[in-house]
Design an enzyme around this catalytic site. Sequence first.
Site, PDB file in Angstrom:
ATOM      1  N   THR A  12       6.465   5.268 -70.796  1.00 26.95           N
ATOM      2  CA  THR A  12       7.262   4.030 -70.864  1.00 26.95           C
ATOM      3  C   THR A  12       7.422   3.551 -72.293  1.00 26.95           C
ATOM      4  O   THR A  12       8.495   3.081 -72.687  1.00 26.95           O
ATOM      5  CB  THR A  12       6.589   2.929 -70.021  1.00 26.95           C
ATOM      6  OG1 THR A  12       6.574   3.327 -68.657  1.00 26.95           O
ATOM      7  CG2 THR A  12       7.325   1.600 -70.159  1.00 26.95           C
ATOM      8  N   THR A  85       1.429   5.169 -68.846  1.00 27.88           N
ATOM      9  CA  THR A  85       0.239   4.518 -68.297  1.00 27.88           C
ATOM     10  C   THR A  85      -0.236   5.108 -66.969  1.00 27.88           C
ATOM     11  O   THR A  85      -1.421   5.017 -66.645  1.00 27.88           O
ATOM     12  CB  THR A  85       0.496   3.012 -68.093  1.00 27.88           C
ATOM     13  OG1 THR A  85       1.610   2.842 -67.200  1.00 27.88           O
ATOM     14  CG2 THR A  85       0.791   2.327 -69.417  1.00 27.88           C
ATOM     15  N   ASP A  86       0.668   5.718 -66.205  1.00 27.05           N
ATOM     16  CA  ASP A  86       0.303   6.101 -64.844  1.00 27.05           C
ATOM     17  C   ASP A  86      -0.802   7.149 -64.795  1.00 27.05           C
ATOM     18  O   ASP A  86      -1.620   7.154 -63.857  1.00 27.05           O
ATOM     19  CB  ASP A  86       1.530   6.604 -64.086  1.00 27.05           C
ATOM     20  CG  ASP A  86       2.490   5.481 -63.724  1.00 27.05           C
ATOM     21  OD1 ASP A  86       2.069   4.311 -63.780  1.00 27.05           O
ATOM     22  OD2 ASP A  86       3.646   5.772 -63.387  1.00 27.05           O
TER      23      ASP A  86
END
Length: 344
Positions: A12, A85-86
């Site tokens: 992101t 981030t995932d």
Amino acid sequence: MKKIHFITTGGTIASSEGEKGLEPTFNDEELLSYIPEISELCDISGEPIMNIDSTNMRPEGVKKIAQTIYHNYEKYDGFIVTHGTDTMGYTSALLTYMLSNIKKPVIVTGSQVAIGQPYTDAKKNISDAVRFALEQVPGIFVAFDGRIINGTRAVKIRSKSMNAFESINMPYVAYIKLGKITYDRDSKEHRNKYEIMNIDPSKPFRLETELCTDVFLLRLYPGIDPTIFDFIKENYKGVIIESYGVGGIPNLDGYNIIEKVKELIGAGLAVVITTQCMEEGINLDVYEVGRDLAEANNIITVADMNTETIIAKLMWALGNFSDLNDVKCFMETAMFGDMNIEEE
């Protein structure tokens, strides 16, 4: 002036709006152009090694990150890795075992809002990561929302909020506010920089990227079909079972999951028991439904380790040890702050 290597992988933080939604597009130079003040803190240079949504991160990608750090190790004082981030918690845990006994800081960071968007958290997170890297505390860390987290303790528990990550079963290493770093009290007591991450300065730094990914993660639920264990037995070399509470496994006649687990052990699988509860870990000796399993030979318990780290550690162990006893010993030995075993 310290030299920092800025490694970008997408996520992101590097995304912009595409035809089908956000997609990674920015490279290292473009990311750094948003925070030119970084150049006043250090001599920073970038290297884009991939540009993917972290949903698509695989162990091969983490190997590439580790290899990039290893091959540039002598040139720089520290490393920043920007990442989606995932799967950040999985990557930071894997890097901890791949970059064994590292003597320099590796800070993994990202953002919930892309760097080019209003109200982005990307600029602060990168700045915080650089500032902590300059502290020269060796090890793998996650920098997010003004907090520094041990790389084996970072778990994403919020999907949208800026404070997406928590440090599970361990205090934050440090906090960063307005550019000032404040160490957690326990970390400050171990202000010898090697002790913060249990790194032995006398041992060599090694790149060890061999993994076995034949690992299955199984979460128990009421009514689970026991025949799933037969499938696991035939297709995997290791299984992580997320049990109930402090380690409860069903044992009633006709629904005896414990016997199925023992069959896996008898077939030579590495069987790791953890808990679905995020905090406080397991203790198989509390209840009958756990104690029966605790008596099984070669069952592996991992105290209060989080699932992301269990997966990373088991993949590494199966990739580096052929004897199940060695796998068990490695999994149950606390290292790099990955678990606390005092209460076991």
